[in-house]
Design a protein around this motif. Structure first.
Motif, PDB file in Angstrom:
ATOM      1  N   LEU A 146     -62.760   6.627  13.304  1.00 39.39           N
ATOM      2  CA  LEU A 146     -61.593   6.876  14.146  1.00 39.39           C
ATOM      3  C   LEU A 146     -61.636   8.308  14.660  1.00 39.39           C
ATOM      4  CD1 LEU A 146     -58.862   5.161  11.930  1.00 39.39           C
ATOM      5  CD2 LEU A 146     -59.845   4.275  14.046  1.00 39.39           C
ATOM      6  N   PRO A 147     -61.219   8.559  15.913  1.00 32.50           N
ATOM      7  CA  PRO A 147     -60.647   7.607  16.871  1.00 32.50           C
ATOM      8  C   PRO A 147     -61.669   6.990  17.820  1.00 32.50           C
ATOM      9  CG  PRO A 147     -60.377   9.813  17.728  1.00 32.50           C
ATOM     10  CD  PRO A 147     -61.097   9.962  16.402  1.00 32.50           C
ATOM     11  N   TRP A 148     -62.950   7.376  17.657  1.00 34.99           N
ATOM     12  CA  TRP A 148     -63.950   6.999  18.668  1.00 34.99           C
ATOM     13  C   TRP A 148     -64.190   5.500  18.749  1.00 34.99           C
ATOM     14  CZ3 TRP A 148     -63.575  11.239  20.967  1.00 34.99           C
ATOM     15  CH2 TRP A 148     -63.515  12.441  20.280  1.00 34.99           C
ATOM     16  N   SER A 149     -63.980   4.803  17.642  1.00 32.00           N
ATOM     17  CA  SER A 149     -64.230   3.362  17.660  1.00 32.00           C
ATOM     18  C   SER A 149     -63.180   2.585  18.446  1.00 32.00           C
ATOM     19  CB  SER A 149     -64.289   2.825  16.223  1.00 32.00           C
ATOM     20  OG  SER A 149     -65.462   3.280  15.573  1.00 32.00           O
ATOM     21  N   VAL A 150     -62.027   3.191  18.694  1.00 35.55           N
ATOM     22  CA  VAL A 150     -60.959   2.486  19.413  1.00 35.55           C
ATOM     23  C   VAL A 150     -60.631   3.124  20.763  1.00 35.55           C
ATOM     24  CG1 VAL A 150     -59.911   1.584  17.311  1.00 35.55           C
ATOM     25  CG2 VAL A 150     -59.189   3.811  18.178  1.00 35.55           C
ATOM     26  N   LEU A 151     -61.056   4.370  20.981  1.00 37.76           N
ATOM     27  CA  LEU A 151     -60.694   5.068  22.213  1.00 37.76           C
ATOM     28  C   LEU A 151     -61.181   4.367  23.484  1.00 37.76           C
ATOM     29  CD1 LEU A 151     -59.252   7.522  23.366  1.00 37.76           C
ATOM     30  CD2 LEU A 151     -61.399   8.806  23.166  1.00 37.76           C
ATOM     31  N   PRO A 152     -62.398   3.801  23.515  1.00 39.15           N
ATOM     32  CA  PRO A 152     -62.838   3.116  24.747  1.00 39.15           C
ATOM     33  C   PRO A 152     -61.931   1.972  25.177  1.00 39.15           C
ATOM     34  CG  PRO A 152     -64.721   3.543  23.339  1.00 39.15           C
ATOM     35  CD  PRO A 152     -63.496   3.867  22.533  1.00 39.15           C
ATOM     36  N   LEU A 153     -61.192   1.388  24.232  1.00 42.21           N
ATOM     37  CA  LEU A 153     -60.293   0.285  24.593  1.00 42.21           C
ATOM     38  C   LEU A 153     -59.208   0.745  25.562  1.00 42.21           C
ATOM     39  CD1 LEU A 153     -59.787  -1.601  21.205  1.00 42.21           C
ATOM     40  CD2 LEU A 153     -61.032  -2.385  23.233  1.00 42.21           C
ATOM     41  N   PHE A 154     -58.800   2.006  25.476  1.00 38.45           N
ATOM     42  CA  PHE A 154     -57.798   2.523  26.411  1.00 38.45           C
ATOM     43  C   PHE A 154     -58.301   2.414  27.846  1.00 38.45           C
ATOM     44  CE2 PHE A 154     -56.403   6.003  29.104  1.00 38.45           C
ATOM     45  CZ  PHE A 154     -55.024   5.875  29.062  1.00 38.45           C
ATOM     46  N   PHE A 155     -59.522   2.839  28.085  1.00 43.07           N
ATOM     47  CA  PHE A 155     -60.077   2.823  29.438  1.00 43.07           C
ATOM     48  C   PHE A 155     -60.424   1.402  29.883  1.00 43.07           C
ATOM     49  CE2 PHE A 155     -60.865   7.009  27.672  1.00 43.07           C
ATOM     50  CZ  PHE A 155     -60.325   7.817  28.657  1.00 43.07           C
ATOM     51  N   TYR A 156     -60.815   0.560  28.917  1.00 46.43           N
ATOM     52  CA  TYR A 156     -61.102  -0.838  29.255  1.00 46.43           C
ATOM     53  C   TYR A 156     -59.836  -1.530  29.760  1.00 46.43           C
ATOM     54  CZ  TYR A 156     -62.770  -5.645  28.938  1.00 46.43           C
ATOM     55  OH  TYR A 156     -63.109  -6.933  29.241  1.00 46.43           O
ATOM     56  N   THR A 157     -58.745  -1.405  29.001  1.00 49.70           N
ATOM     57  CA  THR A 157     -57.518  -2.090  29.392  1.00 49.70           C
ATOM     58  C   THR A 157     -56.882  -1.448  30.630  1.00 49.70           C
ATOM     59  OG1 THR A 157     -56.265  -0.773  27.784  1.00 49.70           O
ATOM     60  CG2 THR A 157     -57.046  -2.940  27.073  1.00 49.70           C
ATOM     61  N   PHE A 158     -57.133  -0.165  30.840  1.00 47.15           N
ATOM     62  CA  PHE A 158     -56.663   0.472  32.076  1.00 47.15           C
ATOM     63  C   PHE A 158     -57.301  -0.221  33.277  1.00 47.15           C
ATOM     64  CE2 PHE A 158     -56.960   3.463  35.563  1.00 47.15           C
ATOM     65  CZ  PHE A 158     -55.706   4.073  35.584  1.00 47.15           C
ATOM     66  N   GLY A 159     -58.621  -0.360  33.243  1.00 46.72           N
ATOM     67  CA  GLY A 159     -59.317  -1.038  34.338  1.00 46.72           C
ATOM     68  C   GLY A 159     -58.906  -2.486  34.473  1.00 46.72           C
ATOM     69  N   MET A 160     -58.686  -3.159  33.349  1.00 49.11           N
ATOM     70  CA  MET A 160     -58.272  -4.561  33.373  1.00 49.11           C
ATOM     71  C   MET A 160     -56.935  -4.721  34.097  1.00 49.11           C
ATOM     72  SD  MET A 160     -57.592  -7.007  30.036  1.00 49.11           S
ATOM     73  CE  MET A 160     -55.980  -6.266  29.706  1.00 49.11           C
ATOM     74  N   SER A 161     -55.990  -3.810  33.829  1.00 49.52           N
ATOM     75  CA  SER A 161     -54.671  -3.891  34.448  1.00 49.52           C
ATOM     76  C   SER A 161     -54.692  -3.501  35.921  1.00 49.52           C
ATOM     77  CB  SER A 161     -53.670  -3.003  33.699  1.00 49.52           C
ATOM     78  OG  SER A 161     -53.368  -3.548  32.437  1.00 49.52           O
ATOM     79  N   VAL A 162     -55.600  -2.623  36.310  1.00 49.44           N
ATOM     80  CA  VAL A 162     -55.729  -2.276  37.724  1.00 49.44           C
ATOM     81  C   VAL A 162     -56.251  -3.471  38.522  1.00 49.44           C
ATOM     82  CG1 VAL A 162     -57.012  -0.855  39.385  1.00 49.44           C
ATOM     83  CG2 VAL A 162     -55.993   0.200  37.364  1.00 49.44           C
ATOM     84  N   ALA A 163     -57.196  -4.193  37.958  1.00 48.78           N
ATOM     85  CA  ALA A 163     -57.826  -5.305  38.668  1.00 48.78           C
ATOM     86  C   ALA A 163     -56.992  -6.580  38.651  1.00 48.78           C
ATOM     87  CB  ALA A 163     -59.199  -5.595  38.062  1.00 48.78           C
ATOM     88  N   ALA A 164     -56.176  -6.795  37.621  1.00 53.15           N
ATOM     89  CA  ALA A 164     -55.529  -8.095  37.407  1.00 53.15           C
ATOM     90  C   ALA A 164     -54.568  -8.534  38.506  1.00 53.15           C
ATOM     91  CB  ALA A 164     -54.829  -8.103  36.051  1.00 53.15           C
ATOM     92  N   PRO A 165     -53.645  -7.682  38.999  1.00 52.25           N
ATOM     93  CA  PRO A 165     -52.679  -8.201  39.993  1.00 52.25           C
ATOM     94  C   PRO A 165     -53.350  -8.752  41.247  1.00 52.25           C
ATOM     95  CG  PRO A 165     -51.942  -6.091  39.126  1.00 52.25           C
ATOM     96  CD  PRO A 165     -53.340  -6.283  38.637  1.00 52.25           C
ATOM     97  N   GLY A 166     -54.317  -8.017  41.789  1.00 51.67           N
ATOM     98  CA  GLY A 166     -54.992  -8.477  43.000  1.00 51.67           C
ATOM     99  C   GLY A 166     -55.731  -9.774  42.787  1.00 51.67           C
ATOM    100  N   ALA A 167     -56.482  -9.874  41.693  1.00 52.84           N
ATOM    101  CA  ALA A 167     -57.246 -11.088  41.416  1.00 52.84           C
ATOM    102  C   ALA A 167     -56.315 -12.282  41.191  1.00 52.84           C
ATOM    103  CB  ALA A 167     -58.141 -10.869  40.200  1.00 52.84           C
TER     104      ALA A 167
END
Length: 415
Positions: free
Chosen positions: A322-343
């Motif tokens: 910790l915290p490196w094992s969970v920190l990438p999830l923040f950026f993953y879900t950020f991108g997921m939420s940016v892409a989701a409404p349009g798709a």
């Protein structure tokens, strides 16, 4: 189909005395309905050992209570939209809330794991109505950028649930027991039913409702399922979400064994993930109407793939920490939420006359893939954070491949 980006007035064909909800209030109600899903999944994850001990079940039997819920959710979510197209949005939501309440109380009273499976199925068949019908309500009232803004607002509010559900579940099971988790969820459902009964309007007038008969349903589902563009655009959202859901369903095993976290420490995983969802939805809300959906989805994938690739690299070179094992999830879900409404909206707009049914098939695809991830991938990868990271990267890359293929196919159709 609405011609502008401005919100239309909420129709009141059946209850003219019911005051229309403003955009903010409507977003809050739809998000609260959508929260039933993550509350049903995430809140009881920290209680798995407690459930196992109380019901004298094996770890696999308790894990299968989640699989039973997901399969039931996926099967019924295919019908919520068609039912709302035929009988009205509000009616379907109210009936589903009653069914969900019965299933939740049954879970709290279960005296064996098999009874728990049964009532989890009842929860599953009713929990998806809010997500599906909520999308149809948004598209009934709003168009294009306005719809994207409201959808992202719903996501922002909804994102609170995955953050607080496992934390609350962990504290409840620490100071009480797992049955209290379901009793608290039952109380939430009662409050939600009362508010929806009093204030939620029906946005689909009677003269716009569709027949509910086998021939008509067959035609509608066949039209949707025979569309390659629909499958491709729906797959974008489904595979992106599967990359996150892999971590969520692996958490009961991965967090204690790999990161040595207790049941009240699941926030280490869920807070970064949900923080990314919230801020990504906020970003999507701000840029709606300023750039095209295609560019918005492209920006989302920059974050998705960068996060997933970094996650693999970190765990290939370093031990879990910790915290490196969970920190990438923040950026993953950020991108997921940016892409989701349009798709999501691009898929809904393929069949504007049966949006409820389209929303059902969208949710079915996402949930079915989630069930496969929970039942197959998560058990295989949960004992290694490196394998989890690799699985997430593969799922995100699959989503990108589907999006690029959809763009090529769209150009060919237009030509």
């Amino acid at each position: 189909m609405l011609p502008t980006d401005e919100p239309s007035k909420i129709p009141e064909p059946e209850a003219p005395h019911r005051k229309p909800l403003g955009p903010g209030a409507l977003a809050a109600v739809l998000a609260s309905l959508s929260m039933l899903g993550p509350f049903s999944i995430d809140a009881y994850l920290p209680a798995f050992p407690n459930i196992q001990a109380t019901l004298h079940a094996t770890p696999l039997e308790v894990q299968q209570s989640l699989t039973a819920y997901m399969l039931a959710f996926a099967g019924m979510v295919l019908w919520h939209g068609a039912l709302s197209d035929a009988f009205g949005r509000r009616n379907v939501i109210l009936v589903s809330l009653v069914a969900f309440l019965l299933g939740t109380v049954g879970c709290a009273a279960a005296h064996s794991v098999h009874y728990l499976w049964f009532f989890r199925v009842l929860q599953g068949v009713s929990a998806g109505a809010g997500v599906v019908v909520g999308r149809a309500i948004i598209r009934d009232l709003y168009a294009d950028a306005a719809a994207a803004r409201l959808l992202s607002m719903v996501t922002m509010i909804f994102s609170i649930a995955p953050a607080i559900a496992p934390v609350l579940g962990g504290f409840i099971v620490k100071y009480s027991d797992w049955r209290t988790i379901f009793l608290a969820l039952a109380g939430y459902t009662v409050v939600l039913f009362i508010f929806c009964y009093r204030r939620l309007p029906d946005t689909l007038p009677r003269d716009k409702r569709q027949p509910f008969n086998p021939r008509y349903l067959w035609r509608n589902y066949s039209q949707i399922l025979s569309s390659p563009l629909f499958h491709l655009k729906t797959g974008v959202v489904a595979f992106n979400f599967a990359g996150l859901f892999l971590y969520i369903t692996a958490a009961p095993v991965a967090l204690p064994t790999q990161l040595h976290l207790g049941p009240d420490q699941f926030a280490w995983l869920f807070v970064p993930a949900v923080g990314g969802i919230f801020l990504g939805a906020l970003a999507a809300n701000r840029i709606a109407g300023k750039i095209t959906f295609a560019r918005q989805i492209g920006i989302g994938y920059i974050f998705l793939l960068a996060a997933a690739g970094t996650n693999v690299l970190l765990h290939a070179l370093l031990p879990p920490a910790l915290p490196w094992s969970v920190l990438p999830l923040f950026f993953y879900t950020f991108g997921m939420s940016v892409a989701a409404p349009g798709a999501t909206l691009l898929a809904l707009d393929l069949f504007p006359h049966i949006r409820g049914t389209v929303a059902s098939v969208q949710s079915f695809a996402t949930t079915l893939l989630g069930a496969l991830v929970a039942g197959v991938l998560a058990p295989l990868a949960s004992h290694s954070l490196l394998w989890l990271a690799c699985g997430q990267l593969v799922l995100a890359m699959t989503g990108l491949a589907l999006w690029l293929t959809a763009r090529v196919l769209r150009r060919k159709i237009r030509a």
